[in-house]
Write a protein that holds these residues in place. Structure first.
Motif, PDB file in Angstrom:
ATOM      1  N   ILE A 109       0.772  -1.303   0.105  1.00 14.90           N
ATOM      2  CA  ILE A 109      -0.147   0.067   0.013  1.00 14.90           C
ATOM      3  C   ILE A 109       0.946   1.138   0.048  1.00 14.90           C
ATOM      4  O   ILE A 109       0.675   2.383  -0.850  1.00 14.90           O
ATOM      5  N   ALA A 110       1.998   1.183   0.747  1.00 13.17           N
ATOM      6  CA  ALA A 110       2.918   2.306   0.650  1.00 13.17           C
ATOM      7  C   ALA A 110       3.366   2.724  -0.629  1.00 13.17           C
ATOM      8  O   ALA A 110       3.637   3.802  -0.855  1.00 13.17           O
ATOM      9  N   LYS A 111       3.933   1.509  -1.070  1.00 14.17           N
ATOM     10  CA  LYS A 111       4.531   1.684  -2.660  1.00 14.17           C
ATOM     11  C   LYS A 111       3.689   2.142  -3.370  1.00 14.17           C
ATOM     12  O   LYS A 111       3.887   3.122  -4.298  1.00 14.17           O
ATOM     13  N   VAL A 112       2.447   1.834  -3.360  1.00 13.04           N
ATOM     14  CA  VAL A 112       1.400   2.472  -4.526  1.00 13.04           C
ATOM     15  C   VAL A 112       1.164   3.983  -4.168  1.00 13.04           C
ATOM     16  O   VAL A 112       0.992   4.720  -4.882  1.00 13.04           O
ATOM     17  N   ILE A 113       0.865   4.201  -2.867  1.00 17.98           N
ATOM     18  CA  ILE A 113       0.812   5.501  -2.402  1.00 17.98           C
ATOM     19  C   ILE A 113       2.042   6.431  -2.882  1.00 17.98           C
ATOM     20  O   ILE A 113       1.952   7.561  -3.345  1.00 17.98           O
ATOM     21  N   GLY A 114       3.296   5.844  -2.729  1.00 17.80           N
ATOM     22  CA  GLY A 114       4.439   6.654  -3.064  1.00 17.80           C
ATOM     23  C   GLY A 114       4.549   6.880  -4.500  1.00 17.80           C
ATOM     24  O   GLY A 114       4.989   7.808  -5.001  1.00 17.80           O
ATOM     25  N   THR A 115       4.032   5.928  -5.117  1.00 21.00           N
ATOM     26  CA  THR A 115       4.110   5.789  -6.801  1.00 21.00           C
ATOM     27  C   THR A 115       3.160   6.879  -7.061  1.00 21.00           C
ATOM     28  O   THR A 115       3.390   7.820  -8.154  1.00 21.00           O
ATOM     29  N   VAL A 116       1.818   7.130  -6.726  1.00 15.86           N
ATOM     30  CA  VAL A 116       1.073   7.976  -7.015  1.00 15.86           C
ATOM     31  C   VAL A 116       1.612   9.401  -6.846  1.00 15.86           C
ATOM     32  O   VAL A 116       1.530  10.438  -7.644  1.00 15.86           O
ATOM     33  N   LEU A 117       2.218   9.613  -5.667  1.00 11.91           N
ATOM     34  CA  LEU A 117       2.828  10.932  -5.112  1.00 11.91           C
ATOM     35  C   LEU A 117       4.130  11.203  -6.070  1.00 11.91           C
ATOM     36  O   LEU A 117       4.089  12.431  -6.459  1.00 11.91           O
ATOM     37  N   LEU A 118       4.826  10.355  -6.634  1.00 11.80           N
ATOM     38  CA  LEU A 118       5.921  10.534  -7.260  1.00 11.80           C
ATOM     39  C   LEU A 118       5.314  11.245  -8.807  1.00 11.80           C
ATOM     40  O   LEU A 118       5.715  12.093  -9.316  1.00 11.80           O
ATOM     41  N   PHE A 119       4.403  10.453  -9.468  1.00 10.10           N
ATOM     42  CA  PHE A 119       3.731  10.853 -10.612  1.00 10.10           C
ATOM     43  C   PHE A 119       2.901  12.163 -10.379  1.00 10.10           C
ATOM     44  O   PHE A 119       3.113  12.922 -11.411  1.00 10.10           O
ATOM     45  N   LEU A 120       2.413  12.525  -9.370  1.00  3.28           N
ATOM     46  CA  LEU A 120       1.724  13.735  -9.088  1.00  3.28           C
ATOM     47  C   LEU A 120       2.773  14.921  -9.066  1.00  3.28           C
ATOM     48  O   LEU A 120       2.667  16.055  -9.650  1.00  3.28           O
ATOM     49  N   SER A 121       3.813  14.641  -8.386  1.00  2.00           N
ATOM     50  CA  SER A 121       4.884  15.795  -8.059  1.00  2.00           C
ATOM     51  C   SER A 121       5.613  16.053  -9.594  1.00  2.00           C
ATOM     52  O   SER A 121       5.851  16.841  -9.931  1.00  2.00           O
ATOM     53  N   LEU A 122       5.941  14.893 -10.507  1.00  2.00           N
ATOM     54  CA  LEU A 122       6.180  15.037 -11.631  1.00  2.00           C
ATOM     55  C   LEU A 122       5.364  15.872 -12.498  1.00  2.00           C
ATOM     56  O   LEU A 122       5.849  16.587 -13.513  1.00  2.00           O
ATOM     57  N   SER A 123       4.009  15.606 -12.466  1.00  2.00           N
ATOM     58  CA  SER A 123       3.166  16.290 -13.344  1.00  2.00           C
ATOM     59  C   SER A 123       3.118  17.875 -12.819  1.00  2.00           C
ATOM     60  O   SER A 123       2.802  18.666 -13.608  1.00  2.00           O
ATOM     61  N   SER A 130       3.748  20.957 -15.311  1.00  2.00           N
ATOM     62  CA  SER A 130       3.047  21.920 -15.232  1.00  2.00           C
ATOM     63  C   SER A 130       3.786  23.253 -15.285  1.00  2.00           C
ATOM     64  O   SER A 130       3.192  24.372 -15.861  1.00  2.00           O
ATOM     65  N   LEU A 131       4.504  23.398 -14.207  1.00  2.67           N
ATOM     66  CA  LEU A 131       4.914  24.666 -13.872  1.00  2.67           C
ATOM     67  C   LEU A 131       6.065  25.095 -14.783  1.00  2.67           C
ATOM     68  O   LEU A 131       6.179  26.085 -15.086  1.00  2.67           O
ATOM     69  N   TRP A 132       6.791  24.067 -15.060  1.00  2.00           N
ATOM     70  CA  TRP A 132       8.422  24.815 -15.812  1.00  2.00           C
ATOM     71  C   TRP A 132       8.353  23.905 -17.341  1.00  2.00           C
ATOM     72  O   TRP A 132       9.282  24.132 -17.834  1.00  2.00           O
ATOM     73  N   GLY A 133       7.460  23.092 -17.863  1.00  2.00           N
ATOM     74  CA  GLY A 133       7.355  22.590 -19.170  1.00  2.00           C
ATOM     75  C   GLY A 133       7.790  21.277 -19.153  1.00  2.00           C
ATOM     76  O   GLY A 133       8.505  20.598 -18.015  1.00  2.00           O
ATOM     77  N   VAL A 134       8.354  20.515 -20.118  1.00  2.00           N
ATOM     78  CA  VAL A 134       8.508  19.138 -20.132  1.00  2.00           C
ATOM     79  C   VAL A 134       9.977  19.008 -19.732  1.00  2.00           C
ATOM     80  O   VAL A 134      10.349  18.245 -18.872  1.00  2.00           O
ATOM     81  N   GLY A 135      10.736  19.661 -20.478  1.00  2.00           N
ATOM     82  CA  GLY A 135      12.364  19.400 -20.029  1.00  2.00           C
ATOM     83  C   GLY A 135      12.858  20.129 -18.762  1.00  2.00           C
ATOM     84  O   GLY A 135      13.562  19.284 -17.997  1.00  2.00           O
ATOM     85  N   SER A 136      12.534  21.199 -18.700  1.00  2.00           N
ATOM     86  CA  SER A 136      12.893  21.838 -17.332  1.00  2.00           C
ATOM     87  C   SER A 136      12.085  21.166 -15.837  1.00  2.00           C
ATOM     88  O   SER A 136      12.817  21.080 -14.937  1.00  2.00           O
ATOM     89  N   GLY A 137      10.942  20.779 -16.044  1.00  2.00           N
ATOM     90  CA  GLY A 137      10.231  20.042 -14.793  1.00  2.00           C
ATOM     91  C   GLY A 137      10.654  18.888 -14.722  1.00  2.00           C
ATOM     92  O   GLY A 137      10.832  18.494 -13.575  1.00  2.00           O
ATOM     93  N   SER A 138      11.194  18.056 -15.801  1.00  2.00           N
ATOM     94  CA  SER A 138      11.593  16.862 -15.702  1.00  2.00           C
ATOM     95  C   SER A 138      12.944  16.805 -14.949  1.00  2.00           C
ATOM     96  O   SER A 138      13.316  16.124 -14.203  1.00  2.00           O
TER      97      SER A 138
END
Length: 110
Positions: free
Chosen positions: A41-55, A59-67
């Motif tokens: 459960i912790a790994k699923v929550i961590g993965t969702v939070l990682l993808f949320l923070s990546l998105s 969204s803040l700085w664009g694909v290159g700078s944001g990544s």
């Protein structure tokens, strides 16, 4: 928004850290012990939070700078979590105070 992104990255990596068998969870909060005992459960929550923070970064700085920002901060905070967590130098009160101060400064100084 940067502070929120940093908190999401830290929290997601810390969830992955808690799922490790080598993590020392002796003096911790009950939620940490629960996450350590329920690793999938912790790994699923961590993965969702990682993808949320990546998105959020994209969204803040664009694909290159944001990544680039996301991966640099992930490496930095990941190193800090693995170094500082076993030492118990920081607790939730100090992390909350630093986050609130950072958020206030982000709002005041645009």
């Amino acid at each position: 928004m940067v502070t929120l992104n940093l908190i999401l990255i830290w929290l997601s990596f810390y969830l992955f850290y808690l799922t490790s068998k080598k993590a020392q969870i002796a003096r911790s909060l009950p939620i940490e012990k629960w996450m350590h005992n329920h690793a999938p459960i912790a790994k699923v929550i961590g993965t969702v939070l990682l993808f949320l923070s990546l998105s959020v970064s994209i969204s803040l700085w664009g694909v290159g700078s944001g990544s680039l920002f996301f991966f640099i901060i992930l490496m930095t905070l990941g190193s800090l979590v693995t170094i500082i967590s076993p030492l118990r130098v920081l607790n939730y009160v100090s992390i909350s105070a630093i986050s609130i101060l950072s958020f206030v400064l982000e709002i005041i100084l645009p």
